[in-house]
Design a protein around this motif. Sequence first.
Motif, mmCIF file in Angstrom:
data_model
loop_
_atom_site.group_PDB
_atom_site.id
_atom_site.type_symbol
_atom_site.label_atom_id
_atom_site.label_comp_id
_atom_site.label_asym_id
_atom_site.label_seq_id
_atom_site.Cartn_x
_atom_site.Cartn_y
_atom_site.Cartn_z
ATOM 1 N N PRO A 109 0.794 -1.446 0.183
ATOM 2 C CA PRO A 109 -0.018 -0.172 0.073
ATOM 3 C C PRO A 109 1.152 1.109 -0.732
ATOM 4 O O PRO A 109 1.383 1.258 1.107
ATOM 5 N N VAL A 110 0.146 2.113 -0.760
ATOM 6 C CA VAL A 110 1.585 3.327 -1.546
ATOM 7 C C VAL A 110 0.238 4.775 -0.939
ATOM 8 O O VAL A 110 -0.925 4.967 -0.767
ATOM 9 N N ARG A 111 1.376 4.785 0.859
ATOM 10 C CA ARG A 111 0.833 6.426 1.429
ATOM 11 C C ARG A 111 1.879 6.996 0.591
ATOM 12 O O ARG A 111 1.447 8.785 0.269
ATOM 13 N N SER A 112 3.348 7.227 1.395
ATOM 14 C CA SER A 112 4.575 8.389 0.996
ATOM 15 C C SER A 112 5.437 7.563 0.485
ATOM 16 O O SER A 112 6.072 8.741 -0.616
ATOM 17 N N THR A 118 1.836 -2.619 8.780
ATOM 18 C CA THR A 118 1.624 -2.932 7.695
ATOM 19 C C THR A 118 1.101 -4.570 7.477
ATOM 20 O O THR A 118 0.348 -4.120 7.197
ATOM 21 N N GLN A 133 -5.570 -0.352 13.362
ATOM 22 C CA GLN A 133 -5.018 -0.791 11.733
ATOM 23 C C GLN A 133 -4.856 -2.419 11.548
ATOM 24 O O GLN A 133 -4.103 -2.572 11.851
ATOM 25 N N GLN A 142 -2.284 -4.833 6.296
ATOM 26 C CA GLN A 142 -2.455 -4.730 4.489
ATOM 27 C C GLN A 142 -1.188 -5.333 4.183
ATOM 28 O O GLN A 142 -0.221 -5.747 3.636
#
Length: 151
Positions: free
Chosen positions: A49-52, A91, A98, A101
């Motif tokens: 998963p790409v956030r930053s 993550t 959370q 993922q």
Amino acid sequence: MARKSQILGAAALDKVLGQLPRRIEEQTVLKALRAGASPIVKDAKKRVPVRSGKLKKAITVRKGSRRRTAKGGGQLVIGFKPPVSRRAHLTEFGTSKQPAQAFMRPAIESQGQAAIDAIGKRLGGDIEKAAEALAGPYAKSGLGKSRRRRR
């Protein structure tokens, strides 16, 4: 009736075979493992998963510690560069706040066979090249021929 046979150049052949395992361990196995890790790393980078983008950039392959291997053999680790390495598991597995993922486990499961195939292909070719390289001086002079001059 048993037949006796004598191998001429047996000392040279023994020398070649004796050098092969060390050479395989140091160079060939690590190259093959790196080739096998490549499809897993590519798939993990697609799934993360790409956030930053930091977690995606941090996925790497590095040489493992010799102390952890049974006989000092080759070992590569697919992991993360610091400081992201301290948070990557959160993550993958999630926390109480959370959801998980997962991206590494599915990448390993989906690309495991491709990794094994890549390792086998690379290892087989490199072993043959290493054997030829080691036998090169002996093959040119004729491994089966005696090197002594006759008077």
